[in-house]
Design an enzyme around this catalytic site. Structure first.
Site, PDB file in Angstrom:
ATOM      1  N   LYS A 114      -1.785   6.425 -18.401  1.00  0.00           N
ATOM      2  CA  LYS A 114      -2.437   4.756 -18.278  1.00  0.00           C
ATOM      3  C   LYS A 114      -2.335   3.716 -19.585  1.00  0.00           C
ATOM      4  O   LYS A 114      -1.530   2.803 -20.393  1.00  0.00           O
ATOM      5  CB  LYS A 114      -3.422   4.395 -17.471  1.00  0.00           C
ATOM      6  CG  LYS A 114      -3.513   4.601 -16.760  1.00  0.00           C
ATOM      7  CD  LYS A 114      -4.093   3.495 -15.877  1.00  0.00           C
ATOM      8  CE  LYS A 114      -4.286   3.908 -14.287  1.00  0.00           C
ATOM      9  NZ  LYS A 114      -5.766   3.439 -13.693  1.00  0.00           N
ATOM     10  N   LYS A 206       4.869   9.713  -8.386  1.00  0.00           N
ATOM     11  CA  LYS A 206       3.973   9.313  -7.339  1.00  0.00           C
ATOM     12  C   LYS A 206       4.046   8.189  -6.856  1.00  0.00           C
ATOM     13  O   LYS A 206       4.918   7.793  -7.772  1.00  0.00           O
ATOM     14  CB  LYS A 206       2.840  10.006  -7.990  1.00  0.00           C
ATOM     15  CG  LYS A 206       1.408   9.946  -6.999  1.00  0.00           C
ATOM     16  CD  LYS A 206       0.301  10.287  -8.463  1.00  0.00           C
ATOM     17  CE  LYS A 206       0.291   8.704  -8.762  1.00  0.00           C
ATOM     18  NZ  LYS A 206      -1.661   8.358  -9.955  1.00  0.00           N
ATOM     19  N   LYS A 209       1.043   1.937  -7.604  1.00  0.00           N
ATOM     20  CA  LYS A 209       1.685   0.624  -7.543  1.00  0.00           C
ATOM     21  C   LYS A 209       1.996   0.073  -8.442  1.00  0.00           C
ATOM     22  O   LYS A 209       2.633  -1.753  -8.819  1.00  0.00           O
ATOM     23  CB  LYS A 209       0.530  -0.203  -7.200  1.00  0.00           C
ATOM     24  CG  LYS A 209      -0.535  -0.280  -8.436  1.00  0.00           C
ATOM     25  CD  LYS A 209      -2.262  -0.844  -6.980  1.00  0.00           C
ATOM     26  CE  LYS A 209      -3.316   0.457  -6.740  1.00  0.00           C
ATOM     27  NZ  LYS A 209      -4.282   0.225  -6.684  1.00  0.00           N
TER      28      LYS A 209
HETATM   29  P1  TYM Z   1      -6.827   4.356  -6.746  1.00  0.00           P
HETATM   30  O1  TYM Z   1      -7.411   2.856  -6.741  1.00  0.00           O
HETATM   31  O2  TYM Z   1      -5.924   4.521  -7.991  1.00  0.00           O
HETATM   32  O3  TYM Z   1      -6.384   4.711  -5.550  1.00  0.00           O
HETATM   33  C1  TYM Z   1      -7.609   5.298  -4.173  1.00  0.00           C
HETATM   34  C2  TYM Z   1      -6.821   6.608  -3.570  1.00  0.00           C
HETATM   35  O4  TYM Z   1      -5.354   6.382  -2.933  1.00  0.00           O
HETATM   36  C3  TYM Z   1      -5.239   7.481  -3.979  1.00  0.00           C
HETATM   37  N1  TYM Z   1      -4.119   7.920  -3.968  1.00  0.00           N
HETATM   38  C4  TYM Z   1      -2.559   8.548  -3.809  1.00  0.00           C
HETATM   39  N2  TYM Z   1      -2.872   9.803  -2.488  1.00  0.00           N
HETATM   40  C5  TYM Z   1      -1.747  10.291  -2.163  1.00  0.00           C
HETATM   41  N3  TYM Z   1      -0.190  10.567  -2.719  1.00  0.00           N
HETATM   42  C6  TYM Z   1      -0.422   8.844  -3.719  1.00  0.00           C
HETATM   43  N4  TYM Z   1       0.926   9.137  -3.814  1.00  0.00           N
HETATM   44  C7  TYM Z   1      -1.895   8.044  -4.382  1.00  0.00           C
HETATM   45  N5  TYM Z   1      -1.590   6.852  -5.125  1.00  0.00           N
HETATM   46  C8  TYM Z   1      -3.289   7.203  -4.543  1.00  0.00           C
HETATM   47  C9  TYM Z   1      -5.524   8.370  -4.581  1.00  0.00           C
HETATM   48  O5  TYM Z   1      -6.155   9.473  -5.112  1.00  0.00           O
HETATM   49  C10 TYM Z   1      -7.248   7.166  -4.378  1.00  0.00           C
HETATM   50  O6  TYM Z   1      -8.221   8.540  -3.215  1.00  0.00           O
HETATM   51  N6  TYM Z   1     -10.102   5.978  -9.533  1.00  0.00           N
HETATM   52  C11 TYM Z   1      -9.851   6.026  -8.454  1.00  0.00           C
HETATM   53  C12 TYM Z   1     -11.565   4.870  -7.771  1.00  0.00           C
HETATM   54  C13 TYM Z   1     -12.288   5.176  -7.573  1.00  0.00           C
HETATM   55  C14 TYM Z   1     -12.924   6.013  -7.170  1.00  0.00           C
HETATM   56  C15 TYM Z   1     -14.099   5.805  -7.688  1.00  0.00           C
HETATM   57  C16 TYM Z   1     -12.709   7.122  -6.104  1.00  0.00           C
HETATM   58  C17 TYM Z   1     -13.137   4.700  -8.310  1.00  0.00           C
HETATM   59  N7  TYM Z   1     -14.746   5.205  -8.004  1.00  0.00           N
HETATM   60  C18 TYM Z   1     -15.401   7.034  -6.627  1.00  0.00           C
HETATM   61  C19 TYM Z   1     -13.166   7.929  -5.385  1.00  0.00           C
HETATM   62  C20 TYM Z   1     -14.935   8.113  -6.006  1.00  0.00           C
HETATM   63  C21 TYM Z   1      -9.110   5.124  -8.848  1.00  0.00           C
HETATM   64  O7  TYM Z   1      -8.287   4.347  -9.716  1.00  0.00           O
HETATM   65  O8  TYM Z   1      -7.943   5.114  -7.271  1.00  0.00           O
END
Ligand code: TYM
Length: 343
Positions: A114, A206, A209
């Site tokens: 990032k 991947k 967004k």
């Molecule tokens: P975030 O908001 O980027 O994504 C949310 C969830 O979607 C999953 N994901 C995917 N899974 C499969 N294929 C993809 N292309 C794909 N893109 C995104 C992510 O793995 C995630 O599960 N840091 C985390 C948010 C967070 C969190 C937490 C998660 C904050 N606190 C505590 C679990 C527990 C994040 O940025 O996810």
């Protein structure tokens, strides 16, 4: 020590929710409600590690809460809330900032991706991000965290932070009469055919967004026609589908579309191959498009309906925040004592 089987997960309200978020996370949150206490958070504090327009952040927060419910998460059974409302997340994150080491954070590949070449200019929050994520999870002493594959390293760090806190403060934990394993060593739940959904344009990237091409992802709010078109135009090789799973090796795009079909129909990739092996894209893509529309269109419809009534979303998130706060404050009371703060 036995912890209550408790699931925590979070998603950032930082723009369009896509099929990767749905299949890698939200869809997998739903069945866990039957077997665990479940807490699903809209992590608005994580979102502001990069700039968010305030009004847009409010809209995206409600939209994500609506997506949770539209996908089948019951706000009475599960706790659904936005992170910033439970101030203990920030409080515990600070303690964890003082437990985690700079070197641990500097190894996080997501930060490196990032920040890119711009690492002097990104927010301090972006660097400390995984420490807030550990606080999210450990505040509730969550035992299981369902996420996509890209969060694996953050969950390993969460385990390291829990372990170091338990060790560093072992004497104080014992003096308070608390169990030596004060924070659990949380298990990641990263399983199934959709832990890493790839871009529809390029099977090596991947689905995300931040991809500039809208054609690379299916948004949860896309209409039926758009979903169908995006799938039919997805990049593929010219070969038909293989008749055995092994035949998907080295065929990133084909593997991705089979994985999406499997996840949307709750089948394994083997079962999809058993049905479509030997068939060409002219057969498979329309079948996948129909399936995606059948699953996703009702969710989009329900999301639109919910978003039209923001007061009802705010009401269930307020209720969730109250229930979350009760658990969070019980943990923080102990943490303040353990660390040596006077209250
Ligand atoms: P975030 O908001 O980027 O994504 C949310 C969830 O979607 C999953 N994901 C995917 N899974 C499969 N294929 C993809 N292309 C794909 N893109 C995104 C992510 O793995 C995630 O599960 N840091 C985390 C948010 C967070 C969190 C937490 C998660 C904050 N606190 C505590 C679990 C527990 C994040 O940025 O996810």
């Amino acid at each position: 020590m036995a912890f209550t089987p408790r699931v925590f997960s979070g998603i950032q309200p930082s723009g369009d929710l896509h099929l990767g978020n749905y299949l890698g996370a939200i869809r997998r949150f739903v069945p866990l409600q039957a077997t665990h206490e479940t807490i699903y958070c809209v992590v608005d504090m994580h979102a502001i590690t990069v700039w968010q327009e305030p009004e847009q952040l409010r809209r995206s927060t409600r939209e994500l809460a609506a997506a949770y419910v539209a996908a089948g998460i019951d706000p009475k059974k599960s706790i659904i809330f936005n992170q910033s409302r439970v101030h203990q997340h920030a409080e515990l994150a600070w303690v964890f900032n003082c437990v985690a080491r700079m070197g641990w954070m500097a190894r996080m590949t997501q930060f490196k991706d990032k920040a890119g070449k711009n690492s002097e200019n990104v927010s301090l929050g972006l660097f400390a991000y995984p420490s807030l994520m550990a606080a999210d999870i450990l505040l509730y002493k969550a035992t299981h965290v369902p996420v996509g594959d890209d969060q694996k390293q953050h969950l390993e760090l969460t385990r390291d932070i829990a372990q170091k806190f338990n060790n560093d403060y072992a004497a104080s934990i014992a003096a308070e009469g608390l169990p030596a394993e004060f924070f659990p060593i949380t298990e990641p739940l990263i399983a199934g055919p959709a832990t890493r959904i790839m871009s529809l344009r390029d099977g090596t990237k991947k689905m995300s967004k931040s991809d500039p091409s809208d054609q690379s992802r299916i948004s949860l709010l896309d209409d039926a026609d758009t979903i169908s078109k995006k799938i039919k135009r997805a990049t593929t090789d010219p070969e038909p589908l293989p008749s055995e799973l092994k035949g998907l090796e080295g065929r990133a795009e084909a593997d991705n579309l089979v994985g999406i079909y499997a996840a949307l129909s709750d089948l394994s990739k083997e079962q999809v191959i058993a049905e479509f092996g030997g068939k060409g894209w002219g057969v498979f893509k329309p079948a996948l498009a129909d399936l995606a529309v059948t699953v996703l269109a009702p969710i989009a419809g329900e999301m639109q309906r919910l978003v039209a009534d923001p007061a009802s979303i705010d009401a269930f998130m307020a209720d969730g925040a109250e229930r979350a706060s009760a658990i969070a404050e019980a943990t923080m009371k102990d943490v303040r004592q353990i660390v040596g703060f006077i209250r």
